[in-house]
Design a protein around this motif. Structure first.
Motif, PDB file in Angstrom:
ATOM      1  N   LEU A   1       0.955  -1.285  -0.014  1.00 34.30           N
ATOM      2  CA  LEU A   1      -0.058  -0.210  -0.162  1.00 34.30           C
ATOM      3  C   LEU A   1       0.774   1.282  -0.298  1.00 34.30           C
ATOM      4  CD1 LEU A   1      -2.605  -0.686   2.619  1.00 34.30           C
ATOM      5  CD2 LEU A   1      -2.790  -1.145   0.177  1.00 34.30           C
ATOM      6  N   SER A   2       0.445   2.198  -0.693  1.00 35.30           N
ATOM      7  CA  SER A   2       1.175   3.588  -0.613  1.00 35.30           C
ATOM      8  C   SER A   2       0.689   4.414   0.290  1.00 35.30           C
ATOM      9  CB  SER A   2       1.043   4.067  -2.001  1.00 35.30           C
ATOM     10  OG  SER A   2      -0.280   4.520  -2.224  1.00 35.30           O
ATOM     11  N   PRO A   3       1.668   5.057   1.110  1.00 36.00           N
ATOM     12  CA  PRO A   3       1.565   6.100   2.147  1.00 36.00           C
ATOM     13  C   PRO A   3       0.361   7.179   1.905  1.00 36.00           C
ATOM     14  CG  PRO A   3       3.783   5.932   1.962  1.00 36.00           C
ATOM     15  CD  PRO A   3       3.327   5.091   0.696  1.00 36.00           C
ATOM     16  N   PRO A   4      -0.509   7.357   2.628  1.00 29.38           N
ATOM     17  CA  PRO A   4      -0.479   7.169   3.903  1.00 29.38           C
ATOM     18  C   PRO A   4      -1.406   6.071   4.351  1.00 29.38           C
ATOM     19  CG  PRO A   4      -2.006   8.842   3.719  1.00 29.38           C
ATOM     20  CD  PRO A   4      -1.436   8.586   2.522  1.00 29.38           C
ATOM     21  N   ASN A   5      -1.692   5.171   3.333  1.00 28.20           N
ATOM     22  CA  ASN A   5      -2.818   4.183   3.632  1.00 28.20           C
ATOM     23  C   ASN A   5      -2.604   3.015   4.465  1.00 28.20           C
ATOM     24  OD1 ASN A   5      -4.817   5.203   1.742  1.00 28.20           O
ATOM     25  ND2 ASN A   5      -3.711   4.250  -0.075  1.00 28.20           N
ATOM     26  N   PRO A   6      -1.125   2.662   4.878  1.00 29.49           N
ATOM     27  CA  PRO A   6      -0.593   1.612   5.727  1.00 29.49           C
ATOM     28  C   PRO A   6      -1.186   2.094   7.261  1.00 29.49           C
ATOM     29  CG  PRO A   6       0.896   1.698   4.137  1.00 29.49           C
ATOM     30  CD  PRO A   6       0.139   2.717   3.771  1.00 29.49           C
ATOM     31  N   MET A   7      -0.686   3.192   7.498  1.00 34.88           N
ATOM     32  CA  MET A   7      -1.258   4.151   8.890  1.00 34.88           C
ATOM     33  C   MET A   7      -2.395   4.211   8.789  1.00 34.88           C
ATOM     34  SD  MET A   7      -0.037   7.460  10.964  1.00 34.88           S
ATOM     35  CE  MET A   7       1.563   7.449   9.931  1.00 34.88           C
ATOM     36  N   LEU A   8      -3.550   4.660   7.878  1.00 36.85           N
ATOM     37  CA  LEU A   8      -4.762   4.754   7.976  1.00 36.85           C
ATOM     38  C   LEU A   8      -5.648   3.496   8.456  1.00 36.85           C
ATOM     39  CD1 LEU A   8      -5.438   7.358   5.077  1.00 36.85           C
ATOM     40  CD2 LEU A   8      -5.177   7.791   7.316  1.00 36.85           C
ATOM     41  N   ALA A   9      -5.173   2.402   7.594  1.00 35.45           N
ATOM     42  CA  ALA A   9      -5.786   1.049   7.868  1.00 35.45           C
ATOM     43  C   ALA A   9      -5.287   0.541   9.189  1.00 35.45           C
ATOM     44  CB  ALA A   9      -5.041   0.186   6.725  1.00 35.45           C
ATOM     45  N   ILE A  10      -4.284   0.611   9.507  1.00 38.65           N
ATOM     46  CA  ILE A  10      -3.822   0.109  10.890  1.00 38.65           C
ATOM     47  C   ILE A  10      -4.835   0.886  12.211  1.00 38.65           C
ATOM     48  CG2 ILE A  10      -2.202  -0.088  12.727  1.00 38.65           C
ATOM     49  CD1 ILE A  10      -0.029  -0.228  10.413  1.00 38.65           C
ATOM     50  N   LEU A  11      -4.865   2.197  11.742  1.00 41.80           N
ATOM     51  CA  LEU A  11      -5.545   2.962  12.793  1.00 41.80           C
ATOM     52  C   LEU A  11      -7.084   2.799  12.854  1.00 41.80           C
ATOM     53  CD1 LEU A  11      -3.693   6.551  12.474  1.00 41.80           C
ATOM     54  CD2 LEU A  11      -3.314   4.613  14.388  1.00 41.80           C
ATOM     55  N   ARG A  12      -7.526   2.507  11.580  1.00 48.02           N
ATOM     56  CA  ARG A  12      -9.045   2.216  11.269  1.00 48.02           C
ATOM     57  C   ARG A  12      -9.205   0.785  12.272  1.00 48.02           C
ATOM     58  NH1 ARG A  12     -12.793   3.202   7.410  1.00 48.02           N
ATOM     59  NH2 ARG A  12     -11.341   3.972   6.135  1.00 48.02           N
TER      60      ARG A  12
END
Length: 193
Positions: free
Chosen positions: A131-142
């Protein structure tokens, strides 16, 4: 821990599937060398899987249980059974039989950002690789914001996500453990005490 461990998908079934006796003769494809060199073995595995005839076998040696790969091949009709042979060495047997004997209790879900999640014995897994940033962080936080209780989250990432640490702390979470493999950095996230 015993030298040979069945994976959680088979634990409730009382042992290996019947087809395993035939799969033991198949020569394993060892992808640990690819990973040690920083290469993704996915294309080579898909090429090898494409030539397996119905009723045939594919055996993969990997440094970890390749759950996302097992799900992809299940979608192509392969049943699978995994064994942990030693620390850093899993052998996964694939049988092209229409996927009749696949980890029935392990369903994968795809989040809006494209991350895959599934449940294993050690917690909820989320794969944010590719996944391209910021999607990894968004998915984890979700994911963590939607959890109740003291569930452990196991993140599969391409690198250590340094910007994630303060975001976790803000939400009362922490990284409890890290396993840094070549193309799979695994992080175990837990609620901070």
């Amino acid at each position: 821990m015993a030298a040979t461990t069945m994976d959680s998908g088979e634990a409730g079934k009382g042992g290996p599937p019947e087809w395993m006796a035939l799969a033991l003769d198949a020569a394993p494809m060892d992808v640990r060398g690819f990973l040690a060199q920083g290469e993704d073995p996915f294309a080579a595995i898909m090429e090898a899987a494409a030539v397996v005839e119905f009723g045939g076998f594919l055996v993969i040696d990997a440094p970890f249980n390749p759950s996302p790969l097992r799900r992809v091949l299940a979608g192509r009709g392969f049943s699978s059974y995994g064994r942990k042979l030693s620390e850093g060495h899993w052998r996964v047997f694939f049988h092209l039989d229409g996927g009749a004997d696949w980890e029935s209790g392990a369903e994968v879900q795809v989040l809006p950002e494209g991350a895959m999640t599934w449940r294993e014995d050690d917690g909820i897994h989320i794969d944010v690789r590719k996944l391209s940033p910021p999607n990894p962080m968004l998915a984890i936080l979700r994911l963590i914001e939607g959890l109740d209780g003291d569930e452990t989250v196991v993140v599969h990432h391409e690198r250590e996500p340094h910007f994630l640490i303060p975001e976790l702390a803000e939400r009362g979470w922490r990284i409890a453990r890290v396993a840094n493999e070549v193309v799979n950095v695994r992080l175990w996230l837990e609620r901070a005490v």
